[in-house]
Design a protein around this motif. Structure first.
Motif, PDB file in Angstrom:
ATOM      1  N   TRP A  21     -13.402  -7.887 -11.558  1.00 23.32           N
ATOM      2  CA  TRP A  21     -13.765  -8.494 -10.362  1.00 23.32           C
ATOM      3  C   TRP A  21     -15.104  -7.958  -9.670  1.00 23.32           C
ATOM      4  O   TRP A  21     -15.494  -6.656  -9.894  1.00 23.32           O
ATOM      5  N   HIS A  47      -5.197 -18.384   0.716  1.00 24.59           N
ATOM      6  CA  HIS A  47      -5.139 -17.805   2.154  1.00 24.59           C
ATOM      7  C   HIS A  47      -5.459 -19.094   2.853  1.00 24.59           C
ATOM      8  O   HIS A  47      -6.614 -19.350   2.571  1.00 24.59           O
ATOM      9  N   GLU A  87      -1.707 -14.694  -3.190  1.00 19.75           N
ATOM     10  CA  GLU A  87      -1.882 -13.774  -2.139  1.00 19.75           C
ATOM     11  C   GLU A  87      -1.660 -14.639  -0.880  1.00 19.75           C
ATOM     12  O   GLU A  87      -2.407 -14.424   0.253  1.00 19.75           O
ATOM     13  N   GLU A 112       0.969  -1.229  -0.002  1.00 21.86           N
ATOM     14  CA  GLU A 112      -0.017   0.038   0.024  1.00 21.86           C
ATOM     15  C   GLU A 112       0.945   1.246  -0.106  1.00 21.86           C
ATOM     16  O   GLU A 112       1.804   1.505   0.998  1.00 21.86           O
ATOM     17  N   HIS A 114      -3.330  -6.126 -10.115  1.00 23.04           N
ATOM     18  CA  HIS A 114      -4.377  -6.743  -9.494  1.00 23.04           C
ATOM     19  C   HIS A 114      -5.513  -5.779  -9.436  1.00 23.04           C
ATOM     20  O   HIS A 114      -5.174  -4.762  -8.613  1.00 23.04           O
ATOM     21  N   TRP A 163      -5.306  -7.645   6.260  1.00 24.36           N
ATOM     22  CA  TRP A 163      -6.636  -7.800   6.167  1.00 24.36           C
ATOM     23  C   TRP A 163      -7.009  -8.815   7.229  1.00 24.36           C
ATOM     24  O   TRP A 163      -8.378  -8.853   7.687  1.00 24.36           O
ATOM     25  N   LYS A 173      -7.423  -1.712  -8.245  1.00 22.36           N
ATOM     26  CA  LYS A 173      -9.061  -2.291  -8.518  1.00 22.36           C
ATOM     27  C   LYS A 173      -9.758  -1.121  -9.061  1.00 22.36           C
ATOM     28  O   LYS A 173      -9.565   0.126  -9.300  1.00 22.36           O
ATOM     29  N   ASN A 197     -10.826 -11.920 -11.570  1.00 21.61           N
ATOM     30  CA  ASN A 197     -10.659 -12.548 -10.082  1.00 21.61           C
ATOM     31  C   ASN A 197     -12.038 -13.018  -9.671  1.00 21.61           C
ATOM     32  O   ASN A 197     -13.145 -12.491  -9.686  1.00 21.61           O
ATOM     33  N   GLU A 198     -11.681 -13.930  -9.040  1.00 22.91           N
ATOM     34  CA  GLU A 198     -12.882 -14.769  -8.281  1.00 22.91           C
ATOM     35  C   GLU A 198     -14.037 -14.830  -8.887  1.00 22.91           C
ATOM     36  O   GLU A 198     -15.181 -14.459  -8.440  1.00 22.91           O
ATOM     37  N   SER A 250     -16.135  -7.668  -6.971  1.00 23.05           N
ATOM     38  CA  SER A 250     -16.067  -6.816  -5.642  1.00 23.05           C
ATOM     39  C   SER A 250     -15.253  -5.698  -5.690  1.00 23.05           C
ATOM     40  O   SER A 250     -14.241  -5.401  -6.594  1.00 23.05           O
ATOM     41  N   GLN A 251     -15.319  -4.611  -5.012  1.00 19.76           N
ATOM     42  CA  GLN A 251     -14.567  -3.371  -5.149  1.00 19.76           C
ATOM     43  C   GLN A 251     -14.585  -2.849  -6.597  1.00 19.76           C
ATOM     44  O   GLN A 251     -13.661  -2.399  -7.124  1.00 19.76           O
ATOM     45  N   TRP A 285       0.619 -11.681   1.071  1.00 17.58           N
ATOM     46  CA  TRP A 285      -0.452 -10.663   1.051  1.00 17.58           C
ATOM     47  C   TRP A 285      -0.007  -9.548   2.071  1.00 17.58           C
ATOM     48  O   TRP A 285      -1.107  -9.061   2.807  1.00 17.58           O
TER      49      TRP A 285
END
Ligand code: G3I
Length: 303
Positions: A84, A205, A233, A20, A80, A274, A47, A126-127, A86-87, A266
């Motif tokens: 996606w 994860h 990640e 970050e 990344h 997170w 994102k 992603n995902e 999300s976000q 990650w």
């Protein structure tokens, strides 16, 4: 070798971390980043909600800081992520049908185009899968566009940055299970039909109770489809030897698979994770190396 990055490089691999840029002002953060890692990924800054907060208005400020830092240190960059559920920016969640499809294409062109030539691998999608191996039905893209959006995203990304490897990335696909079977079938289909895909990311994860009995075999079966594999990640909830053992097993699995190009953890210190309360990373809140760090370093050096 003495650092994660140099140790991974001995076998032609990278060892990276999510970062970050908001922490760049903290000297121990930057020192650890620069010393230990030779690849980075933006934990949040590339994102959709961040890079295109309003339609057609791109904001690359955070992502550019990540790339500039990486380039100044000779690090690779993972991108990344382009698509996606999300976000995802609010405005895109309001679009339907053709308008959403065009917005997705414009987003990929805008972001992958901006970073063209600077990204080693993009997480293009992603995902996108549910745990049962079917397409994730709570995805706005899936609901509006159906299965074909994934293929369209990869074809668009190839044109936007022909030099980047294009990855599909997901979690709970780490062993052989219904979800990884679903992804496997998609990748096999893409390879058979010439849809551009170069790599599959396994988020990894984990916790100390994760079942790793089919982890290496799973990486290998994807590699055998003709794609590279990456651990994208990695974090492991837990502590001490139990945590170190999981980190070691993951590292050894990657090293045992020729097409496993590298590992990304990650985050750097536990406190910025997170999952902070699970202390899942390689450095504690004071940037002290944990037992898990030494397990990874040793595994990388005995390859
Ligand atoms: O940026 C805002 C900030 O302005 C605001 O003050 C603050 C208040 O909560 O929120 C900030 O946004 C947070 C963002 O991280 C940046 O810190 C979001 O609330 C928070 O939800 C977001 O969490 C991220 C999460 O993705 C979102 O889904 C995590 O940092 C990030 O580690 C996590 O990463 C994901 C990968 O992208 C995909 N795979 C799973 C992984 C873990 O969930």
């Amino acid at each position: 070798a003495e650092t994660l990055g140099e140790s991974a490089a001995q076998s032609g691999r990278y060892f990276g971390t999510a970062i970050e840029p908001g922490y760049f002002g903290e000297q121990p953060y930057v020192n650890t980043l620069n010393q230990e890692f030779n690849s980075v990924v933006a934990e949040n800054n590339m994102k959709w909600e961040t890079t295109e907060p309003a339609q057609g208005q791109f904001d690359f400020s955070g992502g550019d800081q990540v790339v500039a830092h990486a380039e100044s240190q000779g690090m690779q960059v993972r991108g990344h992520t382009l698509v996606w559920h999300s976000q995802l920016a609010q405005w895109a969640q309001q679009l339907s049908g053709d308008a959403l499809n065009q917005a997705m294409i414009d987003h990929i062109n805008g972001v992958a185009g901006h970073y063209q030539g600077q990204i080693a691998s993009w997480d293009v999608v992603n995902e996108a899968f549910d745990e049962d191996g079917t397409r994730r039905d709570d995805s706005h893209f899936q609901q509006q566009l159906g299965d074909g959006y994934i293929e369209e995203a990869f074809r668009t990304a190839r044109e936007a940055d022909p030099n980047a490897q294009l990855c599909y990335n997901d979690y709970n696909t780490d062993g052989i299970n219904a979800k990884s079977n679903g992804v496997y079938d998609m990748v096999a289909d893409f390879k058979a039909r010439g849809v551009p895909i170069d790599c599959v990311g396994f988020q990894t994860h984990l916790s100390t109770s994760s079942d790793l009995s089919t982890y290496q075999e799973n990486l290998q079966r994807f590699a055998d489809l003709g794609v590279n594999v990456q651990i994208t990640e990695l974090d492991v909830g837990g502590s001490g030897t139990a945590q170190a053992d999981v980190y070691r097993a993951v590292t050894q699995a990657c090293l045992a698979v020729e097409r496993c190009e590298g590992i990304t953890v990650w985050g750097i210190p536990d406190t910025y994770s997170w999952r902070a309360e699970e202390t899942p990373l390689l450095f504690d809140g004071n940037y002290q190396k944990k037992e898990a760090y030494y397990a990874v370093l040793e595994a990388l050096n005995s390859a």
